[in-house]
Write a protein that holds these residues in place. Structure first.
Motif, mmCIF file in Angstrom:
data_model
loop_
_atom_site.group_PDB
_atom_site.id
_atom_site.type_symbol
_atom_site.label_atom_id
_atom_site.label_comp_id
_atom_site.label_asym_id
_atom_site.label_seq_id
_atom_site.Cartn_x
_atom_site.Cartn_y
_atom_site.Cartn_z
ATOM 1 N N MET A 180 -1.721 19.847 16.074
ATOM 2 C CA MET A 180 -0.616 19.841 15.133
ATOM 3 C C MET A 180 -0.637 18.536 14.329
ATOM 4 S SD MET A 180 3.352 20.479 15.898
ATOM 5 C CE MET A 180 4.267 18.993 15.787
ATOM 6 N N ASP A 181 -0.529 18.658 13.010
ATOM 7 C CA ASP A 181 -0.603 17.507 12.114
ATOM 8 C C ASP A 181 0.804 17.090 11.697
ATOM 9 O OD1 ASP A 181 -1.274 15.555 10.350
ATOM 10 O OD2 ASP A 181 -2.179 16.877 8.866
ATOM 11 N N ASN A 182 1.283 15.987 12.245
ATOM 12 C CA ASN A 182 2.600 15.480 11.861
ATOM 13 C C ASN A 182 2.501 14.182 11.065
ATOM 14 O OD1 ASN A 182 1.761 13.902 13.940
ATOM 15 N ND2 ASN A 182 3.508 14.264 15.271
ATOM 16 N N HIS A 183 1.332 13.927 10.465
ATOM 17 C CA HIS A 183 1.121 12.752 9.625
ATOM 18 C C HIS A 183 1.551 13.072 8.193
ATOM 19 C CE1 HIS A 183 -1.048 10.840 12.861
ATOM 20 N NE2 HIS A 183 -1.810 11.916 12.984
ATOM 21 N N PRO A 184 1.977 12.059 7.444
ATOM 22 C CA PRO A 184 2.383 12.322 6.049
ATOM 23 C C PRO A 184 1.217 12.818 5.201
ATOM 24 C CG PRO A 184 2.452 9.962 6.545
ATOM 25 C CD PRO A 184 2.122 10.667 7.809
ATOM 26 N N GLU A 185 1.511 13.664 4.228
ATOM 27 C CA GLU A 185 0.480 14.206 3.339
ATOM 28 C C GLU A 185 -0.076 13.141 2.403
ATOM 29 O OE1 GLU A 185 -1.036 17.367 2.868
ATOM 30 O OE2 GLU A 185 -0.263 17.539 4.903
ATOM 31 N N LYS A 186 0.776 12.233 1.960
ATOM 32 C CA LYS A 186 0.361 11.156 1.062
ATOM 33 C C LYS A 186 0.703 9.826 1.714
ATOM 34 C CE LYS A 186 0.761 13.728 -3.215
ATOM 35 N NZ LYS A 186 -0.612 13.786 -3.618
ATOM 36 N N LEU A 187 -0.289 8.946 1.719
ATOM 37 C CA LEU A 187 -0.129 7.658 2.377
ATOM 38 C C LEU A 187 -1.058 6.661 1.694
ATOM 39 C CD1 LEU A 187 1.101 6.213 4.888
ATOM 40 C CD2 LEU A 187 -0.876 7.013 6.162
ATOM 41 N N GLU A 188 -0.546 5.494 1.359
ATOM 42 C CA GLU A 188 -1.377 4.463 0.732
ATOM 43 C C GLU A 188 -1.450 3.259 1.653
ATOM 44 O OE1 GLU A 188 -1.990 2.055 -3.458
ATOM 45 O OE2 GLU A 188 -0.422 3.551 -3.299
ATOM 46 N N PHE A 189 -2.640 2.685 1.755
ATOM 47 C CA PHE A 189 -2.857 1.551 2.636
ATOM 48 C C PHE A 189 -2.897 0.263 1.826
ATOM 49 C CE2 PHE A 189 -4.735 5.224 4.715
ATOM 50 C CZ PHE A 189 -4.032 5.208 5.908
ATOM 51 N N GLU A 190 -2.413 -0.798 2.445
ATOM 52 C CA GLU A 190 -2.277 -2.079 1.761
ATOM 53 C C GLU A 190 -3.584 -2.871 1.826
ATOM 54 O OE1 GLU A 190 0.797 -5.858 1.859
ATOM 55 O OE2 GLU A 190 1.116 -4.145 3.170
ATOM 56 N N ILE A 191 -3.919 -3.510 0.715
ATOM 57 C CA ILE A 191 -5.114 -4.344 0.602
ATOM 58 C C ILE A 191 -4.669 -5.805 0.489
ATOM 59 C CG2 ILE A 191 -7.174 -4.826 -0.790
ATOM 60 C CD1 ILE A 191 -7.222 -2.029 0.438
ATOM 61 N N ASP A 192 -5.307 -6.692 1.243
ATOM 62 C CA ASP A 192 -5.018 -8.125 1.161
ATOM 63 C C ASP A 192 -5.790 -8.691 -0.029
ATOM 64 O OD1 ASP A 192 -4.505 -10.793 1.467
ATOM 65 O OD2 ASP A 192 -5.381 -10.964 3.471
ATOM 66 N N ARG A 193 -5.199 -8.566 -1.205
ATOM 67 C CA ARG A 193 -5.887 -8.948 -2.438
ATOM 68 C C ARG A 193 -6.123 -10.454 -2.544
ATOM 69 N NH1 ARG A 193 -6.241 -4.221 -4.851
ATOM 70 N NH2 ARG A 193 -4.583 -2.720 -4.583
ATOM 71 N N GLU A 194 -5.166 -11.248 -2.095
ATOM 72 C CA GLU A 194 -5.331 -12.698 -2.207
ATOM 73 C C GLU A 194 -6.425 -13.199 -1.259
ATOM 74 O OE1 GLU A 194 -5.242 -16.198 -3.835
ATOM 75 O OE2 GLU A 194 -4.153 -14.466 -4.626
ATOM 76 N N GLY A 195 -6.458 -12.692 -0.039
ATOM 77 C CA GLY A 195 -7.520 -13.068 0.895
ATOM 78 C C GLY A 195 -8.888 -12.648 0.393
ATOM 79 N N LEU A 196 -8.961 -11.439 -0.172
ATOM 80 C CA LEU A 196 -10.226 -10.961 -0.719
ATOM 81 C C LEU A 196 -10.655 -11.803 -1.917
ATOM 82 C CD1 LEU A 196 -12.517 -8.901 -0.788
ATOM 83 C CD2 LEU A 196 -11.039 -7.430 -2.172
ATOM 84 N N ARG A 197 -9.707 -12.152 -2.778
ATOM 85 C CA ARG A 197 -10.022 -12.973 -3.948
ATOM 86 C C ARG A 197 -10.584 -14.328 -3.512
ATOM 87 N NH1 ARG A 197 -5.489 -12.410 -6.404
ATOM 88 N NH2 ARG A 197 -6.203 -10.830 -7.836
ATOM 89 N N ARG A 198 -9.943 -14.958 -2.547
ATOM 90 C CA ARG A 198 -10.418 -16.264 -2.067
ATOM 91 C C ARG A 198 -11.793 -16.150 -1.417
ATOM 92 N NH1 ARG A 198 -5.332 -16.647 0.547
ATOM 93 N NH2 ARG A 198 -6.471 -16.951 2.473
ATOM 94 N N SER A 199 -12.007 -15.089 -0.650
ATOM 95 C CA SER A 199 -13.291 -14.879 0.013
ATOM 96 C C SER A 199 -14.413 -14.658 -0.997
ATOM 97 C CB SER A 199 -13.187 -13.678 0.952
ATOM 98 O OG SER A 199 -14.441 -13.329 1.465
ATOM 99 N N LEU A 200 -14.180 -13.813 -1.986
ATOM 100 C CA LEU A 200 -15.197 -13.550 -2.996
ATOM 101 C C LEU A 200 -15.481 -14.790 -3.837
ATOM 102 C CD1 LEU A 200 -14.181 -9.984 -4.229
ATOM 103 C CD2 LEU A 200 -16.167 -10.609 -2.850
ATOM 104 N N GLY A 243 -9.341 -14.552 6.835
ATOM 105 C CA GLY A 243 -8.450 -13.648 7.561
ATOM 106 C C GLY A 243 -8.466 -12.210 7.076
ATOM 107 N N ILE A 244 -9.609 -11.725 6.636
ATOM 108 C CA ILE A 244 -9.693 -10.336 6.180
ATOM 109 C C ILE A 244 -10.783 -9.595 6.957
ATOM 110 C CG2 ILE A 244 -8.837 -10.812 3.857
ATOM 111 C CD1 ILE A 244 -11.728 -10.712 2.867
ATOM 112 N N LYS A 245 -10.661 -8.268 6.945
ATOM 113 C CA LYS A 245 -11.658 -7.389 7.548
ATOM 114 C C LYS A 245 -11.896 -6.234 6.602
ATOM 115 C CE LYS A 245 -10.299 -8.479 12.241
ATOM 116 N NZ LYS A 245 -9.817 -8.003 13.518
ATOM 117 N N ALA A 246 -13.045 -5.599 6.738
ATOM 118 C CA ALA A 246 -13.381 -4.452 5.899
ATOM 119 C C ALA A 246 -13.466 -3.204 6.769
ATOM 120 C CB ALA A 246 -14.714 -4.674 5.185
ATOM 121 N N LEU A 247 -13.044 -2.086 6.203
ATOM 122 C CA LEU A 247 -13.133 -0.802 6.873
ATOM 123 C C LEU A 247 -14.393 -0.103 6.387
ATOM 124 C CD1 LEU A 247 -11.637 1.168 8.777
ATOM 125 C CD2 LEU A 247 -10.626 2.172 6.740
#
Length: 178
Positions: A1-21, A136-140
């Motif tokens: 049984m699927d009780n997860h939301p149909e639409k879901l957006e995940f947060e990106i750590d943009r500032e950490g990624l910007r500093r890392s790049l 302090g970032i990780k990639a999926l």
């Protein structure tokens, strides 16, 4: 049984990624600067032997100034703008049975928009290198059935990456079995 939301957006750590790049590309520009200075030193040394040390030092000073101007102009005019574009383009959303992943690949300056069916995703992983750890970032990492170069989809700087990985895995299991 699927009780997860149909639409879901995940947060990106943009500032950490910007500093890392930025740190990674600043190192690359620094290596280019070092190589250019090595070549300039060789030119100054060869001219200094032929025409005297004063001319060699003058050539080295001009070479250094020109190299610094070119490196800073290249970094600030091209690299920072491209990295900011890359950071703003990244998103990851669940839309029913699909995972929508948008990324911007810096070396090729190409924007990728992928709509992955959960049935095609076979593995969920986490990537963390030393530069990512510093900021302090990780990639999926999502591995799909496609095979070859396009089988891995990497989404950098996902906040709460382990929880997102586990949630996506649970959504995948629920949507495949329904």
């Amino acid at each position: 049984m699927d009780n997860h939301p149909e639409k879901l957006e995940f947060e990106i750590d943009r500032e950490g990624l910007r500093r890392s790049l930025r740190a990674g590309f600043l190192i690359a520009w620094g290596v280019l600067f070092g190589f250019s200075m090595f070549l300039g030193g060789m030119v100054a040394l060869s001219n200094g032997q032929d025409a005297g040390i004063a001319l060699g030092l003058k050539i080295l000073a001009y070479w250094t100034a020109g190299t610094v101007v070119v490196i800073f102009a290249g970094y600030f005019m091209f690299t920072r703008r491209t990295l900011n574009r890359a950071v703003q383009a990244i998103s990851m959303k669940v839309d029913g049975p699909y995972l929508l992943v948008q990324t911007y690949v810096v070396p090729s300056r190409s924007w990728h928009d992928r709509k992955l069916h959960f049935k095609s995703i076979v593995d969920y992983g986490i990537i963390e290198d030393s530069n990512m750890r510093r900021y302090g970032i990780k990639a999926l990492k999502l591995t799909t059935l496609a095979g070859g170069m396009s089988s891995d989809v990497i989404v950098p700087a996902v906040r709460n990456c382990q929880q997102v990985r586990d949630l996506l895995s649970a959504i995948d299991l629920a949507r495949e079995n329904s």
